[in-house]
Design a protein around this motif. Structure first.
Motif, PDB file in Angstrom:
ATOM      1  N   MET A 219       0.841  -1.199   0.000  1.00 55.23           N
ATOM      2  CA  MET A 219       0.000   0.000   0.000  1.00 55.23           C
ATOM      3  C   MET A 219       0.883   1.259   0.000  1.00 55.23           C
ATOM      4  N   LEU A 220       0.603   2.161  -0.945  1.00 50.34           N
ATOM      5  CA  LEU A 220       1.365   3.416  -1.010  1.00 50.34           C
ATOM      6  C   LEU A 220       0.643   4.475  -0.186  1.00 50.34           C
ATOM      7  N   VAL A 221       1.324   4.954   0.868  1.00 52.44           N
ATOM      8  CA  VAL A 221       0.704   5.952   1.749  1.00 52.44           C
ATOM      9  C   VAL A 221       1.443   7.282   1.607  1.00 52.44           C
ATOM     10  N   LEU A 222       0.654   8.355   1.464  1.00 50.21           N
ATOM     11  CA  LEU A 222       1.232   9.707   1.488  1.00 50.21           C
ATOM     12  C   LEU A 222       1.119  10.213   2.923  1.00 50.21           C
ATOM     13  N   GLY A 223       2.259  10.507   3.539  1.00 49.86           N
ATOM     14  CA  GLY A 223       2.270  11.052   4.903  1.00 49.86           C
ATOM     15  C   GLY A 223       2.393  12.566   4.835  1.00 49.86           C
ATOM     16  N   ILE A 224       1.682  13.251   5.731  1.00 48.37           N
ATOM     17  CA  ILE A 224       1.745  14.718   5.776  1.00 48.37           C
ATOM     18  C   ILE A 224       1.933  15.144   7.231  1.00 48.37           C
ATOM     19  N   GLU A 225       2.923  16.019   7.468  1.00 49.53           N
ATOM     20  CA  GLU A 225       3.225  16.470   8.834  1.00 49.53           C
ATOM     21  C   GLU A 225       3.367  18.001   8.823  1.00 49.53           C
ATOM     22  N   SER A 226       2.626  18.659   9.735  1.00 51.04           N
ATOM     23  CA  SER A 226       2.761  20.127   9.829  1.00 51.04           C
ATOM     24  C   SER A 226       2.455  20.590  11.258  1.00 51.04           C
ATOM     25  N   SER A 227       2.850  19.766  12.267  1.00 45.78           N
ATOM     26  CA  SER A 227       2.394  20.085  13.627  1.00 45.78           C
ATOM     27  C   SER A 227       3.118  21.263  14.261  1.00 45.78           C
ATOM     28  N   CYS A 228       4.350  21.543  13.814  1.00 45.54           N
ATOM     29  CA  CYS A 228       5.099  22.619  14.477  1.00 45.54           C
ATOM     30  C   CYS A 228       5.792  23.493  13.434  1.00 45.54           C
ATOM     31  N   ASP A 229       7.080  23.318  13.246  1.00 49.62           N
ATOM     32  CA  ASP A 229       7.776  24.227  12.329  1.00 49.62           C
ATOM     33  C   ASP A 229       8.458  23.503  11.172  1.00 49.62           C
ATOM     34  N   GLU A 230       7.957  22.318  10.821  1.00 50.50           N
ATOM     35  CA  GLU A 230       8.439  21.644   9.616  1.00 50.50           C
ATOM     36  C   GLU A 230       7.227  21.270   8.768  1.00 50.50           C
ATOM     37  N   THR A 231       7.275  21.650   7.474  1.00 55.53           N
ATOM     38  CA  THR A 231       6.232  21.173   6.563  1.00 55.53           C
ATOM     39  C   THR A 231       6.841  19.964   5.877  1.00 55.53           C
ATOM     40  N   ALA A 232       6.190  18.795   6.016  1.00 54.90           N
ATOM     41  CA  ALA A 232       6.816  17.592   5.474  1.00 54.90           C
ATOM     42  C   ALA A 232       5.806  16.692   4.784  1.00 54.90           C
ATOM     43  N   ALA A 233       6.293  16.009   3.741  1.00 51.40           N
ATOM     44  CA  ALA A 233       5.467  15.022   3.029  1.00 51.40           C
ATOM     45  C   ALA A 233       6.367  13.861   2.652  1.00 51.40           C
ATOM     46  N   ALA A 234       5.798  12.651   2.656  1.00 52.67           N
ATOM     47  CA  ALA A 234       6.589  11.465   2.310  1.00 52.67           C
ATOM     48  C   ALA A 234       5.691  10.430   1.659  1.00 52.67           C
ATOM     49  N   VAL A 235       6.287   9.645   0.771  1.00 56.01           N
ATOM     50  CA  VAL A 235       5.570   8.510   0.195  1.00 56.01           C
ATOM     51  C   VAL A 235       6.257   7.250   0.722  1.00 56.01           C
ATOM     52  N   VAL A 236       5.477   6.403   1.396  1.00 57.32           N
ATOM     53  CA  VAL A 236       6.040   5.204   2.039  1.00 57.32           C
ATOM     54  C   VAL A 236       5.239   3.980   1.600  1.00 57.32           C
ATOM     55  N   ARG A 237       5.970   2.910   1.227  1.00 59.73           N
ATOM     56  CA  ARG A 237       5.301   1.674   0.821  1.00 59.73           C
ATOM     57  C   ARG A 237       5.205   0.704   2.008  1.00 59.73           C
ATOM     58  N   ASP A 238       4.012   0.225   2.279  1.00 62.72           N
ATOM     59  CA  ASP A 238       3.758  -0.780   3.320  1.00 62.72           C
ATOM     60  C   ASP A 238       4.349  -0.428   4.691  1.00 62.72           C
ATOM     61  N   GLY A 239       4.402   0.847   4.998  1.00 64.13           N
ATOM     62  CA  GLY A 239       4.841   1.281   6.328  1.00 64.13           C
ATOM     63  C   GLY A 239       6.312   1.113   6.606  1.00 64.13           C
ATOM     64  N   ARG A 240       7.100   0.691   5.605  1.00 63.13           N
ATOM     65  CA  ARG A 240       8.526   0.423   5.866  1.00 63.13           C
ATOM     66  C   ARG A 240       9.475   1.032   4.841  1.00 63.13           C
ATOM     67  N   GLN A 241       9.043   1.065   3.580  1.00 65.20           N
ATOM     68  CA  GLN A 241       9.992   1.474   2.539  1.00 65.20           C
ATOM     69  C   GLN A 241       9.736   2.931   2.118  1.00 65.20           C
ATOM     70  N   ILE A 242      10.722   3.791   2.404  1.00 62.71           N
ATOM     71  CA  ILE A 242      10.552   5.217   2.090  1.00 62.71           C
ATOM     72  C   ILE A 242      10.878   5.450   0.612  1.00 62.71           C
ATOM     73  N   LEU A 243       9.874   5.885  -0.164  1.00 59.80           N
ATOM     74  CA  LEU A 243      10.145   6.214  -1.572  1.00 59.80           C
ATOM     75  C   LEU A 243      10.590   7.663  -1.686  1.00 59.80           C
ATOM     76  N   SER A 244      10.087   8.506  -0.803  1.00 60.22           N
ATOM     77  CA  SER A 244      10.557   9.896  -0.759  1.00 60.22           C
ATOM     78  C   SER A 244      10.197  10.475   0.599  1.00 60.22           C
ATOM     79  N   SER A 245      10.986  11.452   1.034  1.00 55.78           N
ATOM     80  CA  SER A 245      10.681  12.157   2.290  1.00 55.78           C
ATOM     81  C   SER A 245      11.221  13.567   2.159  1.00 55.78           C
ATOM     82  N   VAL A 246      10.316  14.526   2.108  1.00 53.87           N
ATOM     83  CA  VAL A 246      10.716  15.927   1.891  1.00 53.87           C
ATOM     84  C   VAL A 246      10.352  16.732   3.142  1.00 53.87           C
ATOM     85  N   ILE A 247      11.309  17.540   3.612  1.00 55.97           N
ATOM     86  CA  ILE A 247      11.062  18.366   4.803  1.00 55.97           C
ATOM     87  C   ILE A 247      11.442  19.808   4.482  1.00 55.97           C
TER      88      ILE A 247
END
Ligand code: KG4
Ligand code: ZN
Length: 358
Positions: free
Chosen positions: A1-29
């Motif tokens: 499963m390809l999941v798009l993660g989004i994080e913006s709780s404090c002072d980093e805007t971040a997005a990542a695409v992760v396969r099956d909860g383990r394999q990072i295809l990209s992680s941008v901060i």
């Protein structure tokens, strides 16, 4: 499963695409450190505006680096809380709009659970019960994780978070923001045995932590020994390096010592250390020493995954999605979200009268 993660709780805007909860295809901060530096801390209003400006480009960048299109994404995991309300809302609203338009599931993720899952991306599977020290600018807790998804707080700071103490002490010493990496760097050039600060004990017998007394002890030491804060453009004095080393040693002793006692008492099978302060090499070395002594594996995230990022949010989100747990579109940001679903005694502790002894 390809999941798009989004994080913006404090002072980093971040997005990542992760396969099956383990394999990072990209992680941008996209870090906002430079934006907040002149104020010596995060300014919530500036943070949310910056998230608004960055969230679209950061997600586009993450998709492009992963070599996929929005249509390939099968689910979205977004930080729901805790954090700054304006910052959280940017990520949550963006994520909900995307999930609605793509007609895919969305799950709101607890930011602290995200930090726990930051070690799932690069280490062998965690064995339970696990003991996780989550130590950042906003949080300092030790969780006894009996099985995946079951968290009991077995130690918490009763005042400042450890990262907050690093940041405040750095400010007192006239150093920059964020304080943790600067103090670590100066401490390496100081003598850690020269100035010894005691580790705080809580009078109610809990293995809880306290860092505000340590901060006061540093301020008192500066006053009594007439140490003036560093000024920009001049060489940092040896006294400040010794102070940084003494302070860091006390924080590490407090965190690592508590972790060791609890690991033995709770018969933990894996030690986890995550969150921004997990970047600190002295803390890592000390926890590794404990792990070797009690014969346990210790997992740390790499530095990119220690501070706030979206890959950890995608990993934690995948765990819930895999169990069929999703959020509906009424889900919204929750600044007071807690990660504790086993024997929560927080309210009782708040009412108790305790003394802190240094
Ligand atoms: O996890 P994080 O990026 O954000 C929060 O959720 O708070 O953690 C940021 C915190 C800051 O307080 C920063 O000073 C601290 O982590 N930090 C460190 C180090 N690198 C970052 N503290 C000690 N040593 C470091 N090397
Ligand atoms: Zn964090």
């Amino acid at each position: 499963m390809l999941v798009l993660g989004i994080e913006s709780s404090c002072d980093e805007t971040a997005a990542a695409v992760v396969r099956d909860g383990r394999q990072i295809l990209s992680s941008v901060i996209a870090s906002q450190i430079e934006l907040h530096k002149p104020w010596g801390g995060v300014v919530p209003e500036l943070a949310s505006r910056e998230h608004l400006a960055k969230i679209g480009p950061v997600i586009d960048d993450a998709l492009q680096r992963a070599g996929c299109r929005l249509d390939d994404i099968e689910a979205i995991a977004v930080t729901q809380g805790p954090g700054l309300i304006g910052s959280l809302l940017v990520g949550v609203c963006y994520a909900k709009a995307l999930a609605f338009s793509l007609e895919i599931p969305i799950v709101g993720v607890n930011h602290i659970e995200g930090h726990v899952y930051s070690v799932a991306l690069e280490n062998p599977p965690v064995k339970y019960p696990a003991l996780a020290l989550i130590v950042s600018g906003g949080h300092t807790n030790i969780f006894h994780i009996t099985e995946p998804g079951k968290y009991k707080v077995v130690s918490r700071t009763r005042d400042d978070a450890a990262g907050e103490a690093f940041d405040k002490v750095a400010k007192m010493l006239g150093l920059g923001y964020p304080g943790g990496p600067i103090i670590e760097c100066l401490a390496a050039g100081g003598d850690q045995g020269r100035i010894r600060f005691p580790v705080a004990k809580i009078s109610d017998g809990t293995p809880d932590l306290s860092f505000s007394g340590l901060k006061t002890a540093v301020a008192r030491y500066m006053r009594e020994h007439m140490i003036t804060p560093a000024t920009a453009g001049t060489e940092v004095s040896d006294e400040i390096r010794h102070l940084a080393a003494g302070f860091q040693t006390a924080v590490v002793r407090s965190l690592a010592g508590t972790l060791e006692k609890l690991a033995i008492k709770l018969r933990s099978r894996t030690l986890i250390v995550a969150g921004g302060v997990a970047c600190n090499e002295a803390l890592r070395a000390s926890v590794q020493e404990i792990a070797d002594r009690v014969n346990l594996p210790a997992y740390f995230p790499s530095k990119h995954l220690s501070t706030d990022n979206a890959a950890m949010i995608a990993a934690a989100g995948y765990f819930h999605l895999d169990r069929g747990e999703t959020s509906d579109l009424t889900m919204t940001a929750d600044i007071s979200l807690r990660l504790q679903n086993v024997e929560n005694i927080d309210d009782k502790l708040k009412q108790a009268k305790v003394k802190y002894r240094l």
